[in-house]
Design an enzyme around this catalytic site. Structure first.
Site, short mmCIF file in Angstrom:
data_model
loop_
_atom_site.label_atom_id
_atom_site.label_comp_id
_atom_site.label_asym_id
_atom_site.label_seq_id
_atom_site.Cartn_x
_atom_site.Cartn_y
_atom_site.Cartn_z
N GLU A 194 -4.63 2.58 -4.32
CA GLU A 194 -3.17 2.54 -4.23
C GLU A 194 -2.67 1.25 -3.62
O GLU A 194 -1.54 1.17 -3.11
CB GLU A 194 -2.66 3.73 -3.41
CG GLU A 194 -3.04 3.74 -1.94
CD GLU A 194 -4.39 4.39 -1.66
OE1 GLU A 194 -4.61 4.80 -0.51
OE2 GLU A 194 -5.23 4.47 -2.58
N ASN B 110 -2.45 13.11 -4.59
CA ASN B 110 -3.60 13.61 -5.36
C ASN B 110 -3.95 15.04 -4.98
O ASN B 110 -4.25 15.88 -5.84
CB ASN B 110 -4.82 12.71 -5.15
CG ASN B 110 -4.72 11.40 -5.92
OD1 ASN B 110 -4.11 11.34 -6.99
ND2 ASN B 110 -5.32 10.35 -5.39
N HIS C 239 -5.01 14.52 -9.71
CA HIS C 239 -5.29 13.10 -9.94
C HIS C 239 -4.53 12.54 -11.14
O HIS C 239 -4.20 11.35 -11.17
CB HIS C 239 -6.79 12.90 -10.12
CG HIS C 239 -7.56 13.04 -8.84
ND1 HIS C 239 -7.65 12.05 -7.90
CD2 HIS C 239 -8.27 14.09 -8.34
CE1 HIS C 239 -8.38 12.45 -6.89
NE2 HIS C 239 -8.77 13.69 -7.12
N ASP D 124 0.85 -1.19 0.00
CA ASP D 124 0.00 0.00 0.00
C ASP D 124 0.89 1.25 0.00
O ASP D 124 1.79 1.37 0.84
CB ASP D 124 -0.91 0.00 1.22
CG ASP D 124 -1.97 1.08 1.14
OD1 ASP D 124 -2.99 0.85 0.50
OD2 ASP D 124 -1.76 2.17 1.73
N ASP E 218 -2.28 9.24 -10.96
CA ASP E 218 -2.33 8.08 -11.85
C ASP E 218 -0.93 7.70 -12.33
O ASP E 218 -0.58 6.51 -12.41
CB ASP E 218 -3.23 8.38 -13.05
CG ASP E 218 -4.70 8.46 -12.67
OD1 ASP E 218 -5.04 8.05 -11.54
OD2 ASP E 218 -5.49 8.96 -13.51
#
Length: 256
Positions: free
Chosen positions: A176, A141, A146, A133, A150
């Site tokens: 994530e 973000n 965003h 994680d 990505d």
């Protein structure tokens, strides 16, 4: 996390291109043998009373015609079927691939893990499931947007995959969160592999539009035992992940 998976026939059962061609060839051969047998048998039965040269000619024709007609018909059918098959293969790929990272998706990972558990002798082989994680990903973000997030996910997926050996399966579970199914020879080797993933993510920043975005990852490692299921191992890995988060992040914890 809910790791319950129902085993049903779905798009994963679409044969590969090679299997499809092999099936078509086998079908053609079987149909050809049946057609020749029927044609020759019928011709022999209906021409028994004729002169030998007429019967031989009729039998020859009965043998040759199916060898022309059957392959022609099956190639026409096969051509049309191949177009449908390619579409099904494309759908199958979408069904088990994470569109953003190109990794296996959650469903494919759980399915592969079930299959691996069924075929692994845990008395002789070690197997671990890891949950990876990214730490404080929401901040990425919020700070960079965003689209940058990505790109970080894609970059992190590549780093995790590059840190793993070829016999591992790396997947994106969602958001994530990633997962790794890792066979191992020794517990010390498993620790080294987990540390290699952590270090690779932490030491490989993502360059996005001239900005350097650094992220780290926390890992929870669940070691599989003979009576375990995929769900129980993932649950232990999930708990180990939260322990790693609570203990400061950017580290791994192993749950035996």
């Amino acid at each position: 996390m809910d790791n319950t998976v129902k085993h049903t026939t779905d798009l994963y059962d679409v044969p590969t291109e090679r299997e499809f061609i092999a099936n078509m060839v086998m079908t053609t051969v079987v149909m050809l043998v049946i057609a020749v047998f029927i044609a020759v048998s019928a011709t022999w039965y209906t021409t028994r009373g004729n002169e030998p040269h007429i019967q031989h000619q009729a039998l020859l024709t009965a043998t040759i015609l199916p060898m022309i007609i059957v392959p022609l018909c099956t190639s026409i059918v096969g051509y049309k079927a191949s177009r449908t098959h390619r579409s099904l293969l494309a759908l199958s790929k979408l069904a088990h691939t994470d569109e953003m990272t190109g990794l296996a998706n959650r469903r494919a990972f759980i399915r592969a893990a079930h299959a691996h558990f069924e075929n692994t002798n845990f008395d002789y082989s070690g197997l671990a499931l890891m949950i990876v994680d990214l730490d404080h990903f929401k901040r990425v973000n919020d700070k960079y947007g965003h689209e940058a997030g990505d790109e970080v996910l894609i970059h992190a997926a590549l780093q995790i995959q590059n840190a793993c050996s070829d016999n591992c399966l790396v997947a994106r579970l969602g958001g994530e969160e990633f997962a790794v199914m890792m066979p191992y020879d020794s517990v010390s080797g498993l620790h080294q592999s987990a540390e290699a993933i952590r270090a690779r993510v932490a030491s490989s920043p993502c360059d996005y539009q001239g900005q350097t975005i650094r992220v780290s990852a926390s890992l929870g490692v669940g070691i599989a035992h003979p009576r375990d299921t995929v769900s129980t191992v993932l649950s232990r890995a999930d708990k180990a992940l939260y322990d790693a988060k609570d203990d400061g992040r950017n580290q791994y914890k192993v749950a035996a």
